[in-house]
Write an enzyme that holds these catalytic residues in place. Sequence first.
Site, PDB file in Angstrom:
ATOM      1  N   TYR A   1      24.905 -38.204  14.331  1.00 53.67           N
ATOM      2  CA  TYR A   1      25.355 -37.749  13.003  1.00 53.67           C
ATOM      3  C   TYR A   1      26.051 -38.887  12.253  1.00 53.67           C
ATOM      4  O   TYR A   1      25.737 -39.176  11.085  1.00 53.67           O
ATOM      5  CB  TYR A   1      26.295 -36.557  13.194  1.00 53.67           C
ATOM      6  CG  TYR A   1      27.070 -36.142  11.969  1.00 53.67           C
ATOM      7  CD1 TYR A   1      26.482 -35.357  10.987  1.00 53.67           C
ATOM      8  CD2 TYR A   1      28.408 -36.519  11.803  1.00 53.67           C
ATOM      9  CE1 TYR A   1      27.205 -34.967   9.861  1.00 53.67           C
ATOM     10  CE2 TYR A   1      29.134 -36.138  10.693  1.00 53.67           C
ATOM     11  CZ  TYR A   1      28.535 -35.357   9.725  1.00 53.67           C
ATOM     12  OH  TYR A   1      29.251 -34.981   8.611  1.00 53.67           O
TER      13      TYR A   1
ATOM     14  N   VAL B   1      16.661 -30.123   2.341  1.00 53.61           N
ATOM     15  CA  VAL B   1      16.757 -31.580   2.165  1.00 53.61           C
ATOM     16  C   VAL B   1      16.141 -32.338   3.344  1.00 53.61           C
ATOM     17  O   VAL B   1      15.981 -33.554   3.278  1.00 53.61           O
ATOM     18  CB  VAL B   1      18.207 -32.076   1.938  1.00 53.61           C
ATOM     19  CG1 VAL B   1      18.754 -31.609   0.614  1.00 53.61           C
ATOM     20  CG2 VAL B   1      19.114 -31.704   3.078  1.00 53.61           C
TER      21      VAL B   1
ATOM     22  N   ILE C   1      37.133 -30.996   7.921  1.00 55.64           N
ATOM     23  CA  ILE C   1      37.498 -29.944   6.955  1.00 55.64           C
ATOM     24  C   ILE C   1      37.099 -28.581   7.513  1.00 55.64           C
ATOM     25  O   ILE C   1      36.008 -28.433   8.084  1.00 55.64           O
ATOM     26  CB  ILE C   1      36.780 -30.154   5.600  1.00 55.64           C
ATOM     27  CG1 ILE C   1      36.831 -31.614   5.139  1.00 55.64           C
ATOM     28  CG2 ILE C   1      37.366 -29.219   4.547  1.00 55.64           C
ATOM     29  CD1 ILE C   1      38.180 -32.158   4.783  1.00 55.64           C
TER      30      ILE C   1
ATOM     31  N   ARG D   1      27.752 -22.871   0.138  1.00 61.49           N
ATOM     32  CA  ARG D   1      28.890 -22.671   1.046  1.00 61.49           C
ATOM     33  C   ARG D   1      29.717 -23.954   1.106  1.00 61.49           C
ATOM     34  O   ARG D   1      29.297 -25.004   0.629  1.00 61.49           O
ATOM     35  CB  ARG D   1      28.407 -22.320   2.463  1.00 61.49           C
ATOM     36  CG  ARG D   1      27.670 -21.004   2.522  1.00 61.49           C
ATOM     37  CD  ARG D   1      27.260 -20.604   3.933  1.00 61.49           C
ATOM     38  NE  ARG D   1      26.145 -21.370   4.443  1.00 61.49           N
ATOM     39  CZ  ARG D   1      26.193 -22.187   5.492  1.00 61.49           C
ATOM     40  NH1 ARG D   1      27.318 -22.334   6.146  1.00 61.49           N
ATOM     41  NH2 ARG D   1      25.135 -22.856   5.888  1.00 61.49           N
TER      42      ARG D   1
HETATM   43  P1  NAP Z   1      28.703 -26.045   5.497  1.00 64.25           P
HETATM   44  O1  NAP Z   1      29.926 -25.265   5.123  1.00 64.25           O
HETATM   45  O2  NAP Z   1      28.021 -25.757   6.785  1.00 64.25           O
HETATM   46  O3  NAP Z   1      27.660 -25.903   4.268  1.00 64.25           O
HETATM   47  C1  NAP Z   1      26.443 -26.583   4.344  1.00 64.25           C
HETATM   48  C2  NAP Z   1      25.669 -26.431   3.059  1.00 64.25           C
HETATM   49  O4  NAP Z   1      24.497 -27.264   3.165  1.00 64.25           O
HETATM   50  C3  NAP Z   1      25.174 -25.029   2.798  1.00 64.25           C
HETATM   51  O5  NAP Z   1      25.127 -24.803   1.407  1.00 64.25           O
HETATM   52  C4  NAP Z   1      23.771 -25.034   3.390  1.00 64.25           C
HETATM   53  O6  NAP Z   1      22.865 -24.119   2.773  1.00 64.25           O
HETATM   54  C5  NAP Z   1      23.333 -26.447   3.072  1.00 64.25           C
HETATM   55  N1  NAP Z   1      22.314 -26.939   3.999  1.00 64.25           N
HETATM   56  C6  NAP Z   1      22.373 -27.021   5.349  1.00 64.25           C
HETATM   57  N2  NAP Z   1      21.224 -27.523   5.848  1.00 64.25           N
HETATM   58  C7  NAP Z   1      20.424 -27.770   4.774  1.00 64.25           C
HETATM   59  C8  NAP Z   1      19.116 -28.271   4.626  1.00 64.25           C
HETATM   60  N3  NAP Z   1      18.352 -28.631   5.665  1.00 64.25           N
HETATM   61  N4  NAP Z   1      18.620 -28.392   3.369  1.00 64.25           N
HETATM   62  C9  NAP Z   1      19.357 -28.035   2.300  1.00 64.25           C
HETATM   63  N5  NAP Z   1      20.596 -27.517   2.381  1.00 64.25           N
HETATM   64  C10 NAP Z   1      21.122 -27.399   3.600  1.00 64.25           C
HETATM   65  O7  NAP Z   1      29.043 -27.616   5.554  1.00 64.25           O
HETATM   66  P2  NAP Z   1      30.130 -28.468   4.718  1.00 64.25           P
HETATM   67  O8  NAP Z   1      31.357 -28.599   5.548  1.00 64.25           O
HETATM   68  O9  NAP Z   1      30.250 -27.924   3.357  1.00 64.25           O
HETATM   69  O10 NAP Z   1      29.420 -29.908   4.704  1.00 64.25           O
HETATM   70  C11 NAP Z   1      28.898 -30.447   3.511  1.00 64.25           C
HETATM   71  C12 NAP Z   1      28.695 -31.942   3.692  1.00 64.25           C
HETATM   72  O11 NAP Z   1      29.940 -32.550   4.026  1.00 64.25           O
HETATM   73  C13 NAP Z   1      27.715 -32.348   4.795  1.00 64.25           C
HETATM   74  O12 NAP Z   1      26.938 -33.455   4.376  1.00 64.25           O
HETATM   75  C14 NAP Z   1      28.626 -32.762   5.932  1.00 64.25           C
HETATM   76  O13 NAP Z   1      27.978 -33.687   6.773  1.00 64.25           O
HETATM   77  C15 NAP Z   1      29.768 -33.368   5.170  1.00 64.25           C
HETATM   78  N6  NAP Z   1      31.049 -33.412   5.891  1.00 64.25           N
HETATM   79  C16 NAP Z   1      31.627 -32.276   6.339  1.00 64.25           C
HETATM   80  C17 NAP Z   1      32.835 -32.361   7.018  1.00 64.25           C
HETATM   81  C18 NAP Z   1      33.546 -31.137   7.553  1.00 64.25           C
HETATM   82  O14 NAP Z   1      34.388 -31.309   8.433  1.00 64.25           O
HETATM   83  N7  NAP Z   1      33.261 -29.947   7.069  1.00 64.25           N
HETATM   84  C19 NAP Z   1      33.446 -33.607   7.231  1.00 64.25           C
HETATM   85  C20 NAP Z   1      32.811 -34.744   6.744  1.00 64.25           C
HETATM   86  C21 NAP Z   1      31.617 -34.644   6.079  1.00 64.25           C
HETATM   87  P3  NAP Z   1      22.648 -22.608   3.372  1.00 64.25           P
HETATM   88  O15 NAP Z   1      23.870 -21.837   2.964  1.00 64.25           O
HETATM   89  O16 NAP Z   1      21.414 -22.087   2.737  1.00 64.25           O
HETATM   90  O17 NAP Z   1      22.535 -22.751   4.854  1.00 64.25           O
END
Ligand code: NAP
Length: 254
Positions: free
Chosen positions: A159, A64, A192, A15
């Site tokens: 976080y 993870v 994002i 995702r």
């Molecule tokens: P997301 O849409 O919620 O997707 C999270 C992804 O990580 C999913 O594929 C999920 O797998 C996987 N995941 C969650 N918990 C996990 C675990 N314990 N072990 C392995 N996989 C796990 O989040 P995102 O926005 O893409 O975020 C991705 C990264 O970007 C993160 O490190 C986040 O901290 C960072 N980030 C995000 C933002 C933002 O605003 N979105 C901003 C800065 C940094 P499942 O589908 O199986 O649950």
Amino acid sequence: MNMNRKIALITGASRGLGKNAALHLSAQGVSIIGTYNSNKAEADAVVQEIESRGGQAAMLQLDVGNSTAFARFAEKVAEVLQSKFKTDRFDFLINNAGIGLHVAIAETTESQFDQLMNIHLKGPFFLTQKLLPLIADGGRILNVSSGLARFSFPGQAAYAMMKGGVEVMTRYMAKEFGARRISVNTIAPGAIATDFGGGAVRDTKEINDHVASVTALGRAGLPDDIGGAIAMLLSEGSGWVNAQRIEVSGGMCL
Ligand code: NAP
């Protein structure tokens, strides 16, 4: 199969940003080994989407936050490299998987803190350690941090602390892995619109408007803003970028 194809291992590729990075990299001819935690159906849909566009992808389950599973996971990666890609190394590791948690310092429990630490800090450290023998010399590692490691929003302390640690980890990895010509960088996305943090940036108008108001380019980020940047940072021409924190936030909180 093109034996010169690069292979990227992306955690959390089912995702959000990891999925988007997988699609962008695949469009550049990179094969994908993605991971998901619990959402197998979404992970399978990503594989189908990539393969329907002529790319190659596989998905493996990985939590993870559970470092005891990493040695077995590395064995599974080696098996997939052999069976699907006829090789024993991959080229790019993207430590992306993660969760968001909005909680004030005064309310944060030890178990919430430990969960964030395990997923965002201990996980990428020991996962990289276990996968290192499978990364090709001259490969690249990209660790995903956050704009919140530079600027501060209430409720993000635990976080953001972990993401701060990720940025220090990046510099040390770059120092130690340079002997194998492996470059290591941090990408730090701004806010994002994904499922992250309960989809708050995407689904809550006041939060989305606030992000837009503190962003020089005047809107919240979209997954393509990050997936495109990840593909750019792993492209041929970016090979000399090393030990850097690259913020991709549209200019948040300048
Ligand atoms: P997301 O849409 O919620 O997707 C999270 C992804 O990580 C999913 O594929 C999920 O797998 C996987 N995941 C969650 N918990 C996990 C675990 N314990 N072990 C392995 N996989 C796990 O989040 P995102 O926005 O893409 O975020 C991705 C990264 O970007 C993160 O490190 C986040 O901290 C960072 N980030 C995000 C933002 C933002 O605003 N979105 C901003 C800065 C940094 P499942 O589908 O199986 O649950």
